[in-house]
Design a protein around this motif. Structure first.
Motif, short mmCIF file in Angstrom:
data_model
loop_
_atom_site.label_atom_id
_atom_site.label_comp_id
_atom_site.label_asym_id
_atom_site.label_seq_id
_atom_site.Cartn_x
_atom_site.Cartn_y
_atom_site.Cartn_z
N VAL A 80 -26.62 0.40 -8.03
CA VAL A 80 -26.38 1.48 -7.10
C VAL A 80 -25.05 2.35 -7.74
O VAL A 80 -24.44 2.05 -8.90
N THR A 81 -25.06 3.27 -7.02
CA THR A 81 -23.75 4.35 -7.40
C THR A 81 -22.67 4.33 -6.12
O THR A 81 -22.97 4.50 -5.04
N VAL A 82 -21.42 4.02 -6.47
CA VAL A 82 -20.50 4.00 -5.62
C VAL A 82 -19.46 5.10 -5.70
O VAL A 82 -19.21 5.35 -6.82
N ASP A 138 -19.98 3.53 3.72
CA ASP A 138 -20.07 2.27 4.01
C ASP A 138 -18.82 1.97 4.62
O ASP A 138 -18.96 1.10 5.72
N VAL A 162 -22.14 4.64 -0.75
CA VAL A 162 -22.85 4.02 -1.62
C VAL A 162 -24.40 4.75 -1.53
O VAL A 162 -24.91 5.17 -0.49
N GLY A 190 -28.16 1.34 -1.76
CA GLY A 190 -27.66 0.16 -1.29
C GLY A 190 -28.78 -0.49 -0.09
O GLY A 190 -29.30 -1.34 -0.31
N HIS A 247 -30.17 7.61 -7.96
CA HIS A 247 -28.90 7.40 -6.86
C HIS A 247 -27.82 8.16 -7.32
O HIS A 247 -27.03 8.65 -7.02
N SER A 262 -21.35 3.54 -11.51
CA SER A 262 -22.69 3.33 -11.32
C SER A 262 -22.75 1.79 -12.00
O SER A 262 -21.94 1.43 -12.96
N VAL A 271 -25.63 -6.70 -2.49
CA VAL A 271 -25.78 -5.98 -1.26
C VAL A 271 -26.18 -6.90 -0.20
O VAL A 271 -27.07 -7.74 -0.10
N THR A 307 -22.81 -4.40 3.41
CA THR A 307 -22.00 -3.57 2.54
C THR A 307 -22.44 -3.93 1.12
O THR A 307 -23.20 -4.90 1.07
N VAL A 308 -21.52 -3.47 0.29
CA VAL A 308 -21.88 -3.90 -1.28
C VAL A 308 -20.45 -4.48 -1.70
O VAL A 308 -19.34 -4.13 -1.23
N VAL A 322 -17.75 -1.83 -7.63
CA VAL A 322 -16.98 -1.28 -6.25
C VAL A 322 -15.57 -1.03 -6.71
O VAL A 322 -14.80 0.04 -6.54
#
Length: 615
Positions: free
Chosen positions: A427-429, A472, A482, A485, A492, A530, A535, A547-548, A553
């Motif tokens: 993912v990308t946060v 999130d 996110v 996710g 993403h 990323s 998840v 959440t992730v 993160v």
């Protein structure tokens, strides 16, 4: 083939569950209830005569329990207030060197606790600062010498050796011409050094009035004994004058309170197997004046060196009234059940229509359709309340949508727990943070601070949601978002970077308006990274977040913090993106010519990270 066609409907009918109409179900339920209740009433009436004594005892026991609670509610606040004053004195919150301050505090305490007839503070210089309630209700303040008080020094020595609050032996109060119960509290500093003692008294007449008040269940046949023979509270002691009480004889005996039944309390009890079983250890029965009297009592400890006995007595014939009321109740109950069974059919028809409306409303809620109100008025209160509740549920679910993504809700409805099962995804946060928010918020009123944050979050949230991101959580003035996710998302990183650039644009435009209005511009740091995360549902069983978690993160947050090194004084927004995010983009050419990345060490990573400043 034709044979199979003919038998299939029959098999389908057999498989269909048998269902009973609501009207028939209600009628059957009411008729069954009427029959069962009728049998129960017959059984109760048949055995009512044998339970008359038990009814009397139960009633008396409840009254005595209520009187015990009344006594505790009257006396416990006295000790609690005394401990509060002691704590204030021990902590230096009261100037115990000032007699005026001490006396005024004691007077305030008496106003808070009406049961107190007098309260005093004894100090190490053998002075007693006290407040006394006069017969007309006024509170007098005075300072006396302990040496001149009857048993004053003896009680002071007891306080010096005590470590906790205790109720002392009852003594005579010459001021109010009554015996008083008293509670004492030593005042000790944190180093346990004794600096004084507190004592409060409650007049015996007040206790007699309290438990004998008809409003609290008293009817004159009540008593509180100290030991077996001395009377602490009774009707005669509301005004103890004429009993010849004094310091040497502060309490009368059971023979001296003009109550012939109470005087017989310790006579040999009347034995009866039925009554004895009903009473158990609650009391006993005596005879006086040709009648049988049931004594019911409770032992109450804590309020002195000797236990108290709180009780009442009743004539055994009082049970007859309970039996009559039971019989009348049985008759009325039978008639009521018969009428209720007849009304069941009418009620069933109305309930059927209303329940069908509620069922349709529930189906709309299941589909998350909230455009139309669900409530349909009904004359049946519960169903009408259910309609109101569905309307409230609709409103609550609208709010729910503000906290939980609708895609997650539909996933839960369709897939159940599989929708939120923990899994690993790339993912990308994104993390955002307002620069210098804390000192800025301290200069604004609370509502202006909340309005500013809500407006800011609305701007960022619109950018995130327009690019298919999910917020999130909010952490103070920070936002964590996110991409990828809830469900797999190939691009993403592209969406996250585009959302960040949109944030920079809208924050800059918003700052122009803020400056024009004379407000402080908002400065924003954005960090994006990323990588793989876990998840799923994270948290305690009663409070979880979808959440992730993972190192990705943490790195994203570190990039947001790196903005402190890159941000110049005149910058509104700074956006830092990791090399991993740039590498994850499907269309990096959309960014044009990228700036040359800088290498920075990030906490938790052994190798330096590539840092791209996009804004």
């Amino acid at each position: 083939m034709s044979q199979i066609t003919e038998t299939s409907p029959a098999k389908a009918a057999l498989r269909r569950p048998w269902r009973l109409p609501l009207v028939a179900a209600l009628a059957l339920a009411f008729v069954s209830l009427a029959l069962i209740s009728g049998v129960a009433y017959i059984v109760v009436l048949a055995g009512a005569t044998g339970t008359a004594d038990r009814l009397l005892v139960d009633r008396a026991a409840r009254v005595v329990d209520a009187q015990v609670s009344l006594v505790r509610s009257r006396l416990d606040p006295v000790s609690e207030q005394l401990e509060l004053v002691a704590a204030l004195a021990a902590g230096g919150r009261i100037d115990i060197e000032s007699p005026v301050a001490v006396r005024e505090l004691l007077a305030v305490m008496m106003q808070q606790v009406p049961a107190v007839s007098a309260v005093g503070f004894a100090t190490l210089d053998l002075k007693l600062h006290r407040a006394v309630r006069e017969p007309d209700g006024t509170i007098e303040r005075e300072t006396l010498s302990l040496v001149g008080q009857p048993q004053g020094m003896e009680r002071f020595r007891q306080l010096q050796t005590a470590q906790h609050t205790f109720w002392g032996a009852l003594f005579w109060s010459e001021t109010i011409k009554q015996p008083v119960v008293n509670v004492r509290t030593p005042v000790r500093r944190i180093d346990n050094a004794f600096i004084g003692g507190l004592i409060a008294t409650v007049a015996v007449g007040d206790l007699s009035y309290l438990i004998g008040d008809p409003k609290t269940g008293g009817d004159g046949r009540y008593f509180i004994l100290v030991g077996r023979d001395h009377v602490l509270a009774a009707r005669r002691l509301i005004d103890p004058r004429g009993l010849g009480l004094s310091e040497k004889r502060p309490l009368p005996t059971i023979k001296e309170v003009d109550d012939p039944v109470l005087a017989k309390i310790w006579d040999p009890p009347v034995r009866s197997p039925q009554i004895d079983r009903a009473l158990g250890s609650l009391g006993h029965v005596v005879e006086e004046g040709g009648r049988r009297w049931v004594f019911v009592y409770r032992e109450l400890r804590r309020f002195g060196p000797e236990p108290w006995l709180v009780g009442q007595y009743f004539p055994i014939e009082d049970a007859t009234g309970d039996l009559d009321r039971l019989t009348n109740g049985a008759i009325v109950g039978g008639i009521t059940l018969a009428v209720a069974a007849l009304l069941a059919l009418v009620m069933g028809l109305s309930m059927t229509r209303s329940i069908r409306t509620l069922t349709s409303a529930a189906e709309l809620i299941e589909q998350l359709k909230f455009d139309e109100p669900f409530h349909r008025k009904s004359r049946l209160r519960e169903i009408d309340d259910a309609g109101h509740s569905l309307d409230k549920a609709r409103g609550a679910l609208k709010w729910f949508g503000a906290y939980v993504p609708r895609r997650l809700v539909f996933g839960l409805m369709e897939l159940g727990e599989d929708a939120v099962a923990s899994r690993r995804r790339v993912v990308t946060v994104m993390f955002t943070d307002i620069v210098g928010f804390t000192p800025q918020a301290e200069e604004l009123p609370e509502q202006e601070t909340a309005d500013m944050l809500n407006h800011h979050f609305a701007l960022l949230g619109s950018c995130i949601e327009n690019d298919q991101g999910v917020i999130d959580k909010y952490i103070g003035d920070c936002v964590m978002a996110v991409w990828g996710g809830l469900s797999p998302m190939e691009d993403h990183a592209d969406h996250a970077v585009h959302a960040a650039l949109e944030m920079a644009r809208v924050v800059h435009e918003d700052n122009l308006q803020r400056i024009a209005a004379g407000q402080t511009a908002v400065r924003l740091r954005v960090g994006i990274h990323s990588g793989p995360v876990i998840v799923g549902n994270i948290g305690a069983p009663g409070r979880v977040n979808y959440t992730v978690v993972g190192d990705t993160v943490n790195v994203a947050q570190r990039f947001e913090q790196l903005g402190k090194e890159f941000m110049a004084a005149g910058d509104d927004v700074i956006v830092l993106v990791s090399g991993d995010t740039i590498a994850s983009m499907k269309r990096p050419e959309a960014l044009g010519e990228l700036p040359k990345p800088e290498l920075r060490h990030v906490k938790g990573r052994d190798e330096p990270e590539q840092v791209y400043r996009l804004v």
